[in-house]
Structures are given as structure tokens and as C-alpha cells.
Design a protein around this motif. Structure first.
Motif, PDB file in Angstrom:
ATOM      1  N   SER A  17      10.137  10.518  -3.337  1.00 15.31           N
ATOM      2  CA  SER A  17      10.860   9.249  -3.422  1.00 15.31           C
ATOM      3  C   SER A  17      10.404   8.470  -4.654  1.00 15.31           C
ATOM      4  CB  SER A  17      10.590   8.412  -2.167  1.00 15.31           C
ATOM      5  OG  SER A  17      11.022   9.091  -1.017  1.00 15.31           O
ATOM      6  N   PRO A  18      11.160   7.436  -5.035  1.00 15.83           N
ATOM      7  CA  PRO A  18      10.698   6.582  -6.140  1.00 15.83           C
ATOM      8  C   PRO A  18       9.305   6.009  -5.830  1.00 15.83           C
ATOM      9  CG  PRO A  18      12.979   6.089  -5.600  1.00 15.83           C
ATOM     10  CD  PRO A  18      12.476   7.028  -4.539  1.00 15.83           C
ATOM     11  N   TRP A  19       8.468   5.922  -6.840  1.00 20.11           N
ATOM     12  CA  TRP A  19       7.066   5.532  -6.673  1.00 20.11           C
ATOM     13  C   TRP A  19       6.902   4.174  -6.018  1.00 20.11           C
ATOM     14  CZ3 TRP A  19       5.513   1.055  -8.934  1.00 20.11           C
ATOM     15  CH2 TRP A  19       6.325   0.549  -9.954  1.00 20.11           C
ATOM     16  N   TRP A  20       7.818   3.276  -6.293  1.00 15.14           N
ATOM     17  CA  TRP A  20       7.663   1.901  -5.824  1.00 15.14           C
ATOM     18  C   TRP A  20       7.783   1.789  -4.309  1.00 15.14           C
ATOM     19  CZ3 TRP A  20      11.886   0.183  -3.283  1.00 15.14           C
ATOM     20  CH2 TRP A  20      13.105   0.791  -3.565  1.00 15.14           C
ATOM     21  N   ILE A  21       8.384   2.774  -3.646  1.00  9.24           N
ATOM     22  CA  ILE A  21       8.491   2.719  -2.188  1.00  9.24           C
ATOM     23  C   ILE A  21       7.099   2.804  -1.556  1.00  9.24           C
ATOM     24  CG2 ILE A  21       9.343   3.952  -0.142  1.00  9.24           C
ATOM     25  CD1 ILE A  21      11.849   4.650  -1.785  1.00  9.24           C
ATOM     26  N   SER A  22       6.278   3.724  -2.027  1.00 10.37           N
ATOM     27  CA  SER A  22       4.915   3.856  -1.497  1.00 10.37           C
ATOM     28  C   SER A  22       4.088   2.604  -1.792  1.00 10.37           C
ATOM     29  CB  SER A  22       4.219   5.078  -2.099  1.00 10.37           C
ATOM     30  OG  SER A  22       4.891   6.245  -1.710  1.00 10.37           O
ATOM     31  N   ILE A  23       4.257   2.049  -2.974  1.00  9.29           N
ATOM     32  CA  ILE A  23       3.534   0.830  -3.335  1.00  9.29           C
ATOM     33  C   ILE A  23       3.980  -0.314  -2.421  1.00  9.29           C
ATOM     34  CG2 ILE A  23       3.048  -0.828  -5.171  1.00  9.29           C
ATOM     35  CD1 ILE A  23       1.804   1.959  -5.659  1.00  9.29           C
ATOM     36  N   ALA A  24       5.288  -0.386  -2.131  1.00  6.68           N
ATOM     37  CA  ALA A  24       5.797  -1.432  -1.233  1.00  6.68           C
ATOM     38  C   ALA A  24       5.216  -1.287   0.176  1.00  6.68           C
ATOM     39  CB  ALA A  24       7.326  -1.387  -1.179  1.00  6.68           C
ATOM     40  N   VAL A  25       5.051  -0.052   0.643  1.00  8.55           N
ATOM     41  CA  VAL A  25       4.440   0.168   1.960  1.00  8.55           C
ATOM     42  C   VAL A  25       2.987  -0.318   1.930  1.00  8.55           C
ATOM     43  CG1 VAL A  25       3.704   1.921   3.636  1.00  8.55           C
ATOM     44  CG2 VAL A  25       5.971   2.066   2.587  1.00  8.55           C
ATOM     45  N   PHE A  26       2.270  -0.035   0.853  1.00  5.63           N
ATOM     46  CA  PHE A  26       0.894  -0.515   0.724  1.00  5.63           C
ATOM     47  C   PHE A  26       0.848  -2.047   0.725  1.00  5.63           C
ATOM     48  CE2 PHE A  26      -2.452  -2.147  -2.095  1.00  5.63           C
ATOM     49  CZ  PHE A  26      -3.559  -1.796  -1.326  1.00  5.63           C
ATOM     50  N   VAL A  27       1.740  -2.674  -0.010  1.00 11.05           N
ATOM     51  CA  VAL A  27       1.792  -4.141  -0.041  1.00 11.05           C
ATOM     52  C   VAL A  27       2.108  -4.680   1.355  1.00 11.05           C
ATOM     53  CG1 VAL A  27       3.068  -6.124  -0.972  1.00 11.05           C
ATOM     54  CG2 VAL A  27       2.325  -4.297  -2.495  1.00 11.05           C
ATOM     55  N   GLY A  28       2.998  -4.010   2.076  1.00 16.79           N
ATOM     56  CA  GLY A  28       3.297  -4.401   3.454  1.00 16.79           C
ATOM     57  C   GLY A  28       2.057  -4.326   4.344  1.00 16.79           C
ATOM     58  N   PHE A  29       1.290  -3.245   4.193  1.00 16.13           N
ATOM     59  CA  PHE A  29       0.024  -3.123   4.930  1.00 16.13           C
ATOM     60  C   PHE A  29      -0.896  -4.288   4.592  1.00 16.13           C
ATOM     61  CE2 PHE A  29       0.712   1.164   6.409  1.00 16.13           C
ATOM     62  CZ  PHE A  29      -0.202   1.333   7.437  1.00 16.13           C
ATOM     63  N   ALA A  30      -0.996  -4.607   3.314  1.00 14.05           N
ATOM     64  CA  ALA A  30      -1.894  -5.681   2.883  1.00 14.05           C
ATOM     65  C   ALA A  30      -1.460  -7.025   3.463  1.00 14.05           C
ATOM     66  CB  ALA A  30      -1.931  -5.745   1.354  1.00 14.05           C
ATOM     67  N   LEU A  31      -0.168  -7.298   3.424  1.00 15.23           N
ATOM     68  CA  LEU A  31       0.334  -8.566   3.956  1.00 15.23           C
ATOM     69  C   LEU A  31       0.134  -8.651   5.473  1.00 15.23           C
ATOM     70  CD1 LEU A  31       3.607  -8.984   1.857  1.00 15.23           C
ATOM     71  CD2 LEU A  31       1.432 -10.236   1.594  1.00 15.23           C
ATOM     72  N   LEU A  32       0.399  -7.560   6.170  1.00 17.18           N
ATOM     73  CA  LEU A  32       0.182  -7.541   7.617  1.00 17.18           C
ATOM     74  C   LEU A  32      -1.299  -7.703   7.955  1.00 17.18           C
ATOM     75  CD1 LEU A  32       2.662  -4.802   8.885  1.00 17.18           C
ATOM     76  CD2 LEU A  32       2.680  -7.234   9.443  1.00 17.18           C
ATOM     77  N   ALA A  33      -2.149  -7.040   7.193  1.00 19.84           N
ATOM     78  CA  ALA A  33      -3.585  -7.154   7.437  1.00 19.84           C
ATOM     79  C   ALA A  33      -4.044  -8.597   7.258  1.00 19.84           C
ATOM     80  CB  ALA A  33      -4.358  -6.229   6.495  1.00 19.84           C
ATOM     81  N   ARG A  34      -3.553  -9.221   6.214  1.00 19.84           N
ATOM     82  CA  ARG A  34      -3.947 -10.604   5.941  1.00 19.84           C
ATOM     83  C   ARG A  34      -3.412 -11.558   7.010  1.00 19.84           C
ATOM     84  NH1 ARG A  34      -5.970 -13.799   1.576  1.00 19.84           N
ATOM     85  NH2 ARG A  34      -5.037 -15.860   1.696  1.00 19.84           N
ATOM     86  N   ALA A  35      -2.190 -11.285   7.496  1.00 19.00           N
ATOM     87  CA  ALA A  35      -1.570 -12.179   8.472  1.00 19.00           C
ATOM     88  C   ALA A  35      -2.097 -11.973   9.889  1.00 19.00           C
ATOM     89  CB  ALA A  35      -0.054 -11.990   8.453  1.00 19.00           C
ATOM     90  N   LEU A  36      -2.433 -10.743  10.242  1.00 25.53           N
ATOM     91  CA  LEU A  36      -2.748 -10.443  11.629  1.00 25.53           C
ATOM     92  C   LEU A  36      -4.231 -10.240  11.940  1.00 25.53           C
ATOM     93  CD1 LEU A  36       0.169  -7.932  12.379  1.00 25.53           C
ATOM     94  CD2 LEU A  36       0.063 -10.382  12.899  1.00 25.53           C
ATOM     95  N   LEU A  37      -5.024  -9.952  10.942  1.00 23.60           N
ATOM     96  CA  LEU A  37      -6.440  -9.657  11.198  1.00 23.60           C
ATOM     97  C   LEU A  37      -7.331 -10.835  10.826  1.00 23.60           C
ATOM     98  CD1 LEU A  37      -6.599  -6.005   9.809  1.00 23.60           C
ATOM     99  CD2 LEU A  37      -6.505  -6.709  12.202  1.00 23.60           C
ATOM    100  N   PRO A  38      -8.450 -10.960  11.525  1.00 26.19           N
ATOM    101  CA  PRO A  38      -9.421 -11.980  11.122  1.00 26.19           C
ATOM    102  C   PRO A  38      -9.916 -11.690   9.690  1.00 26.19           C
ATOM    103  CG  PRO A  38      -9.994 -11.035  13.263  1.00 26.19           C
ATOM    104  CD  PRO A  38      -8.868 -10.226  12.701  1.00 26.19           C
TER     105      PRO A  38
END
Length: 188
Positions: A17-38
Motif C-alpha cells: 500500500s502507499p507508505w502514508w497509510i502505515s504512517i497514519a496508523v502509527f499516528v492513530g496509535f500515538a493519538l489514542l495512546a495519548r488520549a486513553l493512557l495515563p
């Protein structure tokens, strides 16, 4: 023993797939981690997304280094006008650059024999210009693979495989190298 990733795995899909899809998934992980984890555990969430970042970087590198469409079209035009002797020599050089020991196949059903890391691959390529390739040439190739006890076999064509030939190739694990894959191979 060499490990091989399934073509249907999530990471294999992301590599295609285009490279940016994997990067977007990583950014999603980062945002979720920041929002949901202490705050003390945000790093653990980022660590969970790290494989997607790595896959994104690998995909970006592959896509950056891949031949451009104009190069592929030019290469396909050149391949379609080559005589057998020139095509065979160019193909031998391409496989040699990839680390194979290439020799002419002495027998029926294949044209080249490739050896790399103790594994033998038979390649049928004399009909590379055929507009429509039938099942008979694939049967000959599979029979040659069985006679030689080769690990793999591949069929090269600039044209299309007939439906029966395509079904047979899948059933017998014949790698079909189509026009795009051939042009890419020759440009590497």
C-alpha cells in the motif's frame, strides 16, 4: 531456513500500500495512546504502533526506489522489440544482478535455470511475446520442474494468460511474471 511472510498478512498488505497509510496508523496509535493512557504509560502505546512506523518507512523506501511509470513503459517497448538472443542475454544479466547463477536449461519445458542459496528455479521465457499464453506451455514447465526436482518455476510473458492457464498456474504454484513485473526486474 528463510522466513517468508504470508502475502495476505496485514504487514504484507501495508508493504504493498502507499507508505502514508502505515504512517497514519502509527499516528492513530500515538493519538489514542495519548488520549486513553495515563501519561506514564503513553510510551507503551507508542511502542505498540512502532511496527506500523517501521513498515511505513520500508514501504516509503521501496516506493521511492521503484521504477517510475515512464521508465516501465519505455522498458516494455524495448522488451517487445527484442530478438530472443538479446532478450535472453538481458534476462540473464537481470537475474545475475539479483544474485542468481543463471544457465541455459538443457531440456524441454524451460529456458533458463536459476540457482540461488541452493534452490533451483526453472524459467520459461521463449514465449514472452505471445499475446495469449495457454496452459500447455505451463504443463511443460511444471513437468520440467518435477523432472529436475526444482524448488520453483516461473513463466515470463508480456501478454495475458488464458483463464485455464491462470487457474493452472495458481494450482501448480507457477510464478507468473507479467509485463510490469518483467519491466521492473529488467530495470533493477
Amino acid at each position: 531456513m528463510k522466513w517468508k511472510m504470508s502475502d495476505k498478512s496485514l504487514f504484507a498488505l501495508l508493504l504493498r500500500s502507499p507508505w502514508w497509510i502505515s504512517i497514519a496508523v502509527f499516528v492513530g496509535f500515538a493519538l489514542l495512546a495519548r488520549a486513553l493512557l495515563p501519561p506514564a504509560y503513553v510510551w507503551a502505546g507508542l511502542f505498540g504502533g512502532l511496527p506500523f512506523l517501521v513498515i511505513g518507512l520500508i514501504a516509503a523506501r521501496r516506493q521511492w526506489l521503484a521504477p517510475k511509470p515512464a521508465q516501465l513503459a519505455q522498458q516494455l517497448e524495448r522488451l517487445s522489440t527484442m530478438a530472443w538472443r538479446d532478450f535472453s542475454q538481458a534476462l540473464t544479466e537481470a537475474y545475475t544482478r539479483q544474485g542468481y547463477v543463471v544457465s541455459a536449461f538443457e531440456g524441454v519445458g524451460a529456458d533458463l535455470q536459476l540457482v540461488k542459496a541452493g534452490r533451483t528455479t526453472l524459467v520459461s521465457c521463449k514465449r514472452w511475446k505471445a499475446a495469449n499464453l495457454g496452459v500447455e506451455s505451463l504443463r511443460e514447465l511444471v513437468a520440467a520442474r518435477q523432472r529436475q526436482d526444482a524448488s520453483q518455476c516461473a513463466c515470463i510473458t508480456l501478454g495475458q494468460l488464458a483463464d485455464t492457464a491462470n487457474t493452472y498456474a495458481k494450482a501448480e504454484a507457477v510464478q507468473v511474471i507479467d509485463a510490469q513485473a518483467l519491466a521492473t526486474l529488467m530495470l533493477k
